[in-house]
Motif scaffolding. Structure first.
Motif, PDB file in Angstrom:
ATOM      1  N   PHE A   1       0.810  -1.166  -0.073  1.00 42.09           N
ATOM      2  CA  PHE A   1      -0.146   0.124   0.023  1.00 42.09           C
ATOM      3  C   PHE A   1       0.861   1.153   0.097  1.00 42.09           C
ATOM      4  N   ARG A   2       0.263   2.393  -0.218  1.00 40.38           N
ATOM      5  CA  ARG A   2       1.019   3.754  -0.223  1.00 40.38           C
ATOM      6  C   ARG A   2       0.765   4.213   1.002  1.00 40.38           C
ATOM      7  N   SER A   3       1.602   4.490   1.821  1.00 46.25           N
ATOM      8  CA  SER A   3       1.273   5.349   3.096  1.00 46.25           C
ATOM      9  C   SER A   3       1.211   6.711   3.068  1.00 46.25           C
ATOM     10  N   PHE A   4      -0.011   6.998   3.821  1.00 41.42           N
ATOM     11  CA  PHE A   4      -0.212   8.447   3.809  1.00 41.42           C
ATOM     12  C   PHE A   4       0.956   9.395   4.900  1.00 41.42           C
ATOM     13  N   PRO A   5       1.279  10.540   4.055  1.00 40.84           N
ATOM     14  CA  PRO A   5       2.071  11.291   4.789  1.00 40.84           C
ATOM     15  C   PRO A   5       1.783  11.768   6.266  1.00 40.84           C
ATOM     16  N   SER A   6       2.646  11.705   7.186  1.00 37.11           N
ATOM     17  CA  SER A   6       2.241  12.091   8.483  1.00 37.11           C
ATOM     18  C   SER A   6       3.422  12.940   9.161  1.00 37.11           C
ATOM     19  N   CYS A   7       2.908  13.407  10.176  1.00 33.33           N
ATOM     20  CA  CYS A   7       3.651  14.357  11.106  1.00 33.33           C
ATOM     21  C   CYS A   7       3.620  14.064  12.520  1.00 33.33           C
ATOM     22  N   ASN A   8       4.742  13.988  13.301  1.00 35.11           N
ATOM     23  CA  ASN A   8       4.479  13.827  14.829  1.00 35.11           C
ATOM     24  C   ASN A   8       5.227  15.079  15.537  1.00 35.11           C
ATOM     25  N   ALA A   9       4.541  15.646  16.530  1.00 30.15           N
ATOM     26  CA  ALA A   9       5.231  16.811  17.156  1.00 30.15           C
ATOM     27  C   ALA A   9       5.087  16.751  18.492  1.00 30.15           C
ATOM     28  N   VAL A  10       5.701  17.533  19.436  1.00 30.79           N
ATOM     29  CA  VAL A  10       5.707  17.432  20.743  1.00 30.79           C
ATOM     30  C   VAL A  10       5.342  18.912  21.212  1.00 30.79           C
ATOM     31  N   VAL A  11       4.405  19.126  22.192  1.00 33.12           N
ATOM     32  CA  VAL A  11       4.260  20.524  22.793  1.00 33.12           C
ATOM     33  C   VAL A  11       4.478  20.430  24.438  1.00 33.12           C
TER      34      VAL A  11
END
Length: 276
Positions: free
Chosen positions: A183-193
């Motif tokens: 499958f083709r992975s969806f782009p994602s983003c991790n962040a910390v606050v």
């Protein structure tokens, strides 16, 4: 230091080759204690990652084919961080049961052991396939030794998983290209606050994708995600160890959209907490 600019977690999170990489048709990267394993390669000069999500989907496709008589309960166990494209793919196999478990290998393994055959993987390559006594007895009675039975039944074992997958490639029509392109992975983003008090951010359910406090924050998240294209998703959860909350944002459109969504969620957090 151990895993400095190398190891499965580094390759998976940074989307780049480890230090000392030697070009090959495909490469596998393990971490320091070898409980995680991911594949990677260069294709047309582009880095291509095969992470735990793709390994889980590949393994479940094989298990689904084994269970045509539906004599066994087979389950796939994943977390909120599993890519949405992976979950969508798993849902195309209706004979499988899907469970989204709380983050942490101990939670995934606990859920996987409830099935006759249960497979669990985290995106970082930590996972295994667990066989119940019933499943093992049935396979023996059919004089069947499946390559998946080389999976370590006690702990996550990247070396055992590497042997398992390479054996599958050799003994079936599914080669590495089939795994890489499952499958083709969806782009994602991790962040910390960083927040003043993480205890005010509480999740509702075991898979940690819904907040029940502060009051109104989940409605704000849902409203924001609702303005985005279908299959966009995002969640906020408190860290288990630090006074921070973690953001995960995923977009089927592109990486820029995922990062923009994560930035917007930072502003949501600022509305509900005094950010330090």
């Amino acid at each position: 230091g151990l895993n400095l600019n190398c190891g499965a977690d580094y390759v998976q999170k940074e989307h780049t080759v480890p230090v000392g990489h030697i070009p090959a048709d495909r490469s596998a990267s393990l971490d320091g204690d070898a409980d995680r394993m991911v594949y990677y390669r260069f294709r047309e000069d582009q880095f291509e990652l095969v992470d735990g999500d793709k390994i889980l989907a590949f393994v479940m496709r094989h298990l689904n084919g084994m269970n045509s008589a539906k004599t066994l309960r087979i389950g796939a166990v994943y977390t909120a961080y599993t890519n949405g494209a992976c979950v969508s793919y798993l849902r195309t196999m209706p004979s499988l049961e899907l469970v989204c478990a709380k983050t942490g290998v101990k939670h995934l393994e606990k859920e996987a052991r409830k099935f006759d055959i249960g497979a669990y993987w985290e995106p970082n390559g930590h996972g295994s396939v667990l066989f119940s006594d019933k499943a093992t007895t049935l396979l023996k009675s059919n004089d069947t030794l499946d390559p998946l039975q080389t999976a370590n039944q006690a702990v996550g074992d990247g070396i055992a998983n590497l042997i398992m997958l390479e054996t599958l490639f050799a003994q079936t029509s599914d080669g590495f290209d089939s795994l890489a392109g499952i499958f083709r992975s969806f782009p994602s983003c991790n962040a910390v606050v960083k927040v003043s008090d993480k205890s005010q951010f509480r999740t509702e359910d075991a898979n940690e994708q819904k907040l029940v406090s502060p009051a109104g924050i989940q409605d704000a998240i849902d409203s924001l995600v609702g303005t985005k294209p279908a299959q966009t998703r995002a969640f906020i959860r408190p860290s288990g160890t630090e006074d921070v909350v973690r953001i995960y944002a995923e977009s089927p459109v592109g990486e820029t959209e995922a990062r923009t969504l994560a930035d917007d969620l930072r502003e949501v957090i600022r509305r509900f907490d005094r950010v330090v």
